[in-house]
Scaffold this motif. Structure first.
Motif, PDB file in Angstrom:
ATOM      1  N   ARG A 229       0.815  -1.218   0.000  1.00  0.00           N
ATOM      2  CA  ARG A 229       0.000   0.000   0.000  1.00  0.00           C
ATOM      3  C   ARG A 229       0.850   1.271   0.000  1.00  0.00           C
ATOM      4  NH1 ARG A 229      -5.281  -1.712   2.060  1.00  0.00           N
ATOM      5  NH2 ARG A 229      -5.057  -3.855   2.705  1.00  0.00           N
ATOM      6  N   GLY A 230       1.884   1.253  -0.826  1.00  0.00           N
ATOM      7  CA  GLY A 230       2.697   2.453  -1.002  1.00  0.00           C
ATOM      8  C   GLY A 230       3.762   2.680   0.050  1.00  0.00           C
ATOM      9  N   GLU A 231       3.789   1.825   1.076  1.00  0.00           N
ATOM     10  CA  GLU A 231       4.761   2.043   2.152  1.00  0.00           C
ATOM     11  C   GLU A 231       5.698   0.855   2.294  1.00  0.00           C
ATOM     12  OE1 GLU A 231       2.928   3.334   5.784  1.00  0.00           O
ATOM     13  OE2 GLU A 231       1.691   4.805   4.726  1.00  0.00           O
ATOM     14  N   LYS A 232       6.908   1.147   2.780  1.00  0.00           N
ATOM     15  CA  LYS A 232       7.847   0.049   3.000  1.00  0.00           C
ATOM     16  C   LYS A 232       7.415  -0.755   4.208  1.00  0.00           C
ATOM     17  CE  LYS A 232      12.375   0.714   3.800  1.00  0.00           C
ATOM     18  NZ  LYS A 232      13.761   0.906   3.370  1.00  0.00           N
ATOM     19  N   LEU A 233       7.250  -2.069   3.971  1.00  0.00           N
ATOM     20  CA  LEU A 233       6.775  -2.951   5.032  1.00  0.00           C
ATOM     21  C   LEU A 233       7.964  -3.648   5.696  1.00  0.00           C
ATOM     22  CD1 LEU A 233       4.076  -4.202   6.127  1.00  0.00           C
ATOM     23  CD2 LEU A 233       4.488  -6.069   4.523  1.00  0.00           C
ATOM     24  N   ALA A 234       8.964  -3.992   4.912  1.00  0.00           N
ATOM     25  CA  ALA A 234      10.117  -4.717   5.445  1.00  0.00           C
ATOM     26  C   ALA A 234      11.267  -4.627   4.468  1.00  0.00           C
ATOM     27  CB  ALA A 234       9.754  -6.189   5.668  1.00  0.00           C
ATOM     28  N   GLU A 235      12.441  -4.942   4.980  1.00  0.00           N
ATOM     29  CA  GLU A 235      13.641  -4.968   4.148  1.00  0.00           C
ATOM     30  C   GLU A 235      14.595  -5.978   4.749  1.00  0.00           C
ATOM     31  OE1 GLU A 235      15.384  -1.123   3.629  1.00  0.00           O
ATOM     32  OE2 GLU A 235      17.094  -1.955   2.556  1.00  0.00           O
TER      33      GLU A 235
END
Ligand SMILES: Nc1ncnc2c1ncn2[C@@H]1O[C@H](COP(=O)(O)OP(=O)(O)OP(=O)(O)O)[C@@H](O)[C@H]1O
Ligand SMILES: [Mg+2]
Length: 272
Positions: A229-235
């Motif tokens: 949804r347009g946002e960084k969730l994890a890396e």
């Protein structure tokens, strides 16, 4: 410029009407890395590539490439400065041959004019020879020498995807952005694609890969960034991402995607 901040994306944001398609997105890519950008359908992955290549203008945030602020610069400037991309949908010139498509990707300015070409001047012949060598280099890189004279429309789907990559690498980019190169490929073709992406990196190209095929993603990525949804969730690394509870939840909700239990690069290499 240190290799640490080859590409640096800071708080990148774009709004379409009321929709925050990308919201305060941050990502760093080091020189020589392969970073995958994954996430459910509509997460904003293609939009990030559009922003990186000037096809979309951000409402906020900043993009630095090789130590230079390139935010909002036009696509032609960005392409000329070493960032090339492929498209989610094939964007070939279907009536032209494989060789002609790659030649078009070279974007080399033809310095000799029509007059010279009509009379087959030495300058024109020299330029033509240089172009042929460049096309050969790309055909070798993507393994399509045998199809040089085949019209793009007559290629099998997997080879059309490969040609898309060939066009993108023709001008020797330093950063290559791939938008779902494995979409529609069979397992054999996606194993070949995995090997091709690894070869491109060996040739010195830094790569950002948007992809749903987790075999390809796990087979090539140094790091994975997950967008939702347009946002960084994890890396994180492949193993970190494939066991991240939040990531699994996002994908289960989406239903479009299954995280394979065990995939590693060795497995993919053997298949290739
Ligand atoms: N030019 C645009 N105008 C309006 N909305 C847009 C535009 N481009 C993208 N969007 C919207 O932004 C959101 C993100 O789209 P995007 O194509 O980036 O997703 P994606 O992660 O690439 O998805 P997919 O995996 O299906 O390719 C979607 O809701 C999409 O409808
Ligand atoms: Mg997309």
């Amino acid at each position: 410029m240190s290799s640490e901040n080859y590409l640096q994306v800071t708080d990148l944001t774009v709004k379409y009407g009321g929709l925050l398609a990308v919201n305060k997105f941050c990502m760093t890519v080091k020189q020589g890395e392969i970073v995958s950008l994954i996430g459910p359908n509509g997460a904003g992955k293609t939009t990030v590539l559009n922003l990186l290549t000037g096809f979309a203008r951000p409402s906020g945030g900043r993009i630095d490439f090789r130590g230079r602020d390139v935010t909002g610069l036009p696509p032609a400037w960005i392409a000329a400065n070493g960032i090339r991309r492929t498209f989610q949908q094939n964007s070939l010139m279907f009536d032209l041959t494989v060789g002609e498509n790659i030649r078009a990707g070279l974007h080399t300015r033809v310095s000799t004019g029509l007059f010279a070409s009509l009379f087959n001047s030495a300058a024109f012949r020299e330029e033509d020879r240089t172009m042929r060598i460049a096309v050969d280099r790309v055909l070798d890189a993507v393994g399509m020498q045998a199809q040089r004279d085949v019209a793009a429309r007559n290629l099998p789907f997997g080879d059309q995807r490969k040609l898309g990559i060939g066009i993108a690498i023709a001008a020797q980019p330093s950063l290559l952005l791939l938008d779902e190169p494995a979409a529609g490929l069979n397992p054999d073709e996606s194993a070949q694609l995995t090997a091709l992406i690894c070869r491109l990196r060996q040739d010195g190209i830094t790569i950002v890969l948007v992809e749903h095929d987790m075999r390809v993603v796990m087979g090539v990525s140094d790091r994975i960034v997950v967008l939702s949804r347009g946002e960084k969730l994890a890396e994180g690394t492949g193993p970190e991402i494939s066991t991240n509870a939040e990531v699994l939840r996002a994908y289960l909700g989406d239903g479009s995607w299954a995280m394979p239990a065990t995939v590693d690069s060795e497995h993919n290499q053997q298949e290739g």
